[in-house]
Design an enzyme around this catalytic site. Structure first.
Site, mmCIF file in Angstrom:
data_model
loop_
_atom_site.group_PDB
_atom_site.id
_atom_site.type_symbol
_atom_site.label_atom_id
_atom_site.label_comp_id
_atom_site.label_asym_id
_atom_site.label_seq_id
_atom_site.Cartn_x
_atom_site.Cartn_y
_atom_site.Cartn_z
ATOM 1 N N LEU A 102 0.864 -1.172 0.000
ATOM 2 C CA LEU A 102 0.000 0.000 0.000
ATOM 3 C C LEU A 102 0.903 1.224 0.000
ATOM 4 C CD1 LEU A 102 -2.746 -0.870 2.686
ATOM 5 C CD2 LEU A 102 -2.943 -1.023 0.202
ATOM 6 N N ASP A 103 0.490 2.279 -0.691
ATOM 7 C CA ASP A 103 1.275 3.510 -0.667
ATOM 8 C C ASP A 103 1.441 3.996 0.764
ATOM 9 O OD1 ASP A 103 1.400 3.516 -3.441
ATOM 10 O OD2 ASP A 103 -0.411 4.725 -3.642
ATOM 11 N N LYS A 104 2.487 4.738 0.995
ATOM 12 C CA LYS A 104 2.790 5.249 2.335
ATOM 13 C C LYS A 104 1.567 5.889 2.983
ATOM 14 C CE LYS A 104 5.451 8.889 4.656
ATOM 15 N NZ LYS A 104 6.432 9.985 4.487
ATOM 16 N N THR A 106 -1.637 5.595 2.215
ATOM 17 C CA THR A 106 -2.885 4.846 2.127
ATOM 18 C C THR A 106 -2.975 3.929 3.335
ATOM 19 O OG1 THR A 106 -2.901 4.888 -0.294
ATOM 20 C CG2 THR A 106 -4.210 3.181 0.770
ATOM 21 N N ARG A 203 -5.891 5.947 -7.730
ATOM 22 C CA ARG A 203 -5.591 7.373 -7.800
ATOM 23 C C ARG A 203 -5.506 7.841 -9.251
ATOM 24 N NH1 ARG A 203 -0.303 7.630 -4.210
ATOM 25 N NH2 ARG A 203 -0.500 9.877 -4.592
#
Length: 284
Positions: A102-104, A106, A203
């Site tokens: 997961l993105d930082k 998120t 996104r």
């Protein structure tokens, strides 16, 4: 280089940082950093754990694995402290146990493997899309239709290599979305289901259809026109939200060893829930 000239006859200028004979220079040597991630006592919210895997609720702001600019303080460091030698070398030295990312900024449900067999089988499940992943996102504007599928290939942005974009020769990417709630045409809470797993997929896709996520530092390029329909308090809060308003709300998969169907859900984190409360007040 002094005294020489270019082919056009103009004198060459000496570089501003030229090293001069006899000059003294002070060098600052950075401290050595460990070649491998080190265990760090970082609190984790564990949803499930057994001999083969760990399911957790990742908070926003936590990087998943070490990378340039984030060499420690990551989920990997936390997992090494939590599981100890069980994770050593599983899936590689820099990313032990990591099945997906997961993105930082998120938040939400993630699974990590504790054995090589579990890692291989979970990775196969993700690659074959034999699992369910649902996200909650707060986007600007009101998507039309209220429920649909975005099928648009994703690859590196042709002009900005740090961004992803919908590009003709990108990798196939499919996102299904459904509007759950809306506040006029200002913004909407959207449930997204991934049928593929590309970098920044939700996104990029939401921005592509004209509805970037609230707070997105990369794909929200200007103040949305939809913000004008909110009162100043709500508008300022949404525009100042410090991260993309994206949460991995649920993850369902089969246990890599037992085959048992597992499903985990987490409610919206406090920061996103607070935005919805504020929007509800704005609508009254």
């Amino acid at each position: 280089m002094e005294g020489h000239a270019r082919r056009d006859g103009a004198p060459l200028k000496e570089p501003a940082q030229a090293i001069r004979p006899g000059a003294l220079y002070a060098l600052e040597i950075p401290a050595a950093i460990p070649a491998l991630p080190q265990p760090q006592d970082i609190p984790l919210t564990i949803l499930h754990e057994d001999a083969d895997l760990i399911v957790l609720d990742k908070p926003a702001g936590l990087v998943v694995h070490p990378a340039p600019g984030n060499q420690d303080g990551t989920l990997v460091n936390a997992l090494l402290a939590h599981a100890g030698d069980e994770l050593s070398g599983i899936g590689g030295e820099k990313r032990p146990g990591i099945v997906h990312r997961l993105d930082k900024d998120t938040s939400g449900v993630m699974v990590a493997a504790k054995t090589e067999l579990a890692l291989r089988r979970l990775s196969e499940s993700f690659a074959e899309r034999d699992l369910d992943r649902h996200y909650m996102a707060l986007c600007w504007g009101l998507p039309e239709p209220l429920e649909g599928e975005i099928n648009a290939p994703i690859g590196r942005h042709p002009a900005d290599r740090k961004r992803m974009a919908v590009v003709e020769r990108g990798k196939p990417a499919i996102t299904r979305y459904k509007v759950l709630r809306s506040w006029g045409t200002a913004c909407a809470l959207v449930a997204c289901r991934l049928l593929t797993g590309r970098t920044h997929q939700i996104r990029v896709h939401m921005a592509h259809i004209g509805h970037p996520l609230v707070g997105d530092p990369v794909y929200l390029r200007h103040t949305p026109a939809a913000a004008r329909s909110l009162d100043a308090t709500a508008r300022d809060a949404l525009l100042a939200f410090p991260r993309q308003a994206l949460h991995a709300a649920s993850l369902g998969f089969r246990h890599p060893i037992s085959g048992e169907a597992l499903h985990f859900e987490r409610p919206l984190p406090e920061d996103m829930a607070a935005l919805l409360t504020l929007l509800d007040g704005n609508a009254e």
